[in-house]
Design a protein around this motif. Sequence first.
Motif, PDB file in Angstrom:
ATOM      1  N   TYR A  60      28.325 -10.802  21.465  1.00  0.00           N
ATOM      2  CA  TYR A  60      28.985 -11.922  22.141  1.00  0.00           C
ATOM      3  C   TYR A  60      29.709 -11.441  23.390  1.00  0.00           C
ATOM      4  N   SER A  61      30.345 -10.316  23.303  1.00  0.00           N
ATOM      5  CA  SER A  61      31.134  -9.819  24.438  1.00  0.00           C
ATOM      6  C   SER A  61      30.263  -9.340  25.596  1.00  0.00           C
ATOM      7  N   LYS A  62      28.986  -9.113  25.345  1.00  0.00           N
ATOM      8  CA  LYS A  62      28.107  -8.562  26.378  1.00  0.00           C
ATOM      9  C   LYS A  62      27.203  -9.597  27.039  1.00  0.00           C
ATOM     10  N   PHE A 101      36.878 -22.874  19.442  1.00  0.00           N
ATOM     11  CA  PHE A 101      37.324 -21.596  18.887  1.00  0.00           C
ATOM     12  C   PHE A 101      38.483 -21.023  19.697  1.00  0.00           C
ATOM     13  N   LYS A 102      38.413 -21.156  21.015  1.00  0.00           N
ATOM     14  CA  LYS A 102      39.515 -20.671  21.863  1.00  0.00           C
ATOM     15  C   LYS A 102      40.775 -21.498  21.628  1.00  0.00           C
ATOM     16  N   ASP A 103      40.627 -22.810  21.527  1.00  0.00           N
ATOM     17  CA  ASP A 103      41.775 -23.683  21.279  1.00  0.00           C
ATOM     18  C   ASP A 103      42.443 -23.377  19.942  1.00  0.00           C
ATOM     19  N   ARG A 104      41.656 -22.991  18.952  1.00  0.00           N
ATOM     20  CA  ARG A 104      42.184 -22.661  17.625  1.00  0.00           C
ATOM     21  C   ARG A 104      42.694 -21.225  17.537  1.00  0.00           C
ATOM     22  N   GLY A 105      42.479 -20.446  18.581  1.00  0.00           N
ATOM     23  CA  GLY A 105      42.932 -19.061  18.590  1.00  0.00           C
ATOM     24  C   GLY A 105      41.967 -18.090  17.936  1.00  0.00           C
ATOM     25  N   LYS A 140      40.220 -14.905  21.300  1.00  0.00           N
ATOM     26  CA  LYS A 140      41.353 -14.638  22.185  1.00  0.00           C
ATOM     27  C   LYS A 140      40.865 -14.348  23.597  1.00  0.00           C
ATOM     28  N   ASN A 141      39.829 -13.546  23.699  1.00  0.00           N
ATOM     29  CA  ASN A 141      39.190 -13.220  24.965  1.00  0.00           C
ATOM     30  C   ASN A 141      37.786 -12.734  24.645  1.00  0.00           C
ATOM     31  N   ILE A 195      37.929 -11.273  18.651  1.00  0.00           N
ATOM     32  CA  ILE A 195      37.684 -12.422  17.785  1.00  0.00           C
ATOM     33  C   ILE A 195      38.546 -12.239  16.543  1.00  0.00           C
ATOM     34  N   ASP A 196      39.389 -13.217  16.256  1.00  0.00           N
ATOM     35  CA  ASP A 196      40.260 -13.158  15.084  1.00  0.00           C
ATOM     36  C   ASP A 196      39.433 -13.564  13.864  1.00  0.00           C
TER      37      ASP A 196
END
Length: 68
Positions: free
Chosen positions: A10-12, A36-40, A43-44, A48-49
Amino acid sequence: RFLIGHGDIYSKLNKSKLASILGLAPETLSRTLKEFKDRGIIKNKTFIDRKLLYEFIKEELEEIDINQ
């Protein structure tokens, strides 16, 4: 599920390529990532939490069980 097992990918990748791999319209993927970003959960691009992601998946599965 993809994020749990393949967060490094995902990060790439850009959103269009990722949407193509997942068989989704880019707009659908963008809406999902925004949620997913809105729910935290995201994060960037590199964090990924997973705990929050697991909780989200659990909620979604419980919602399916309730509605069936």
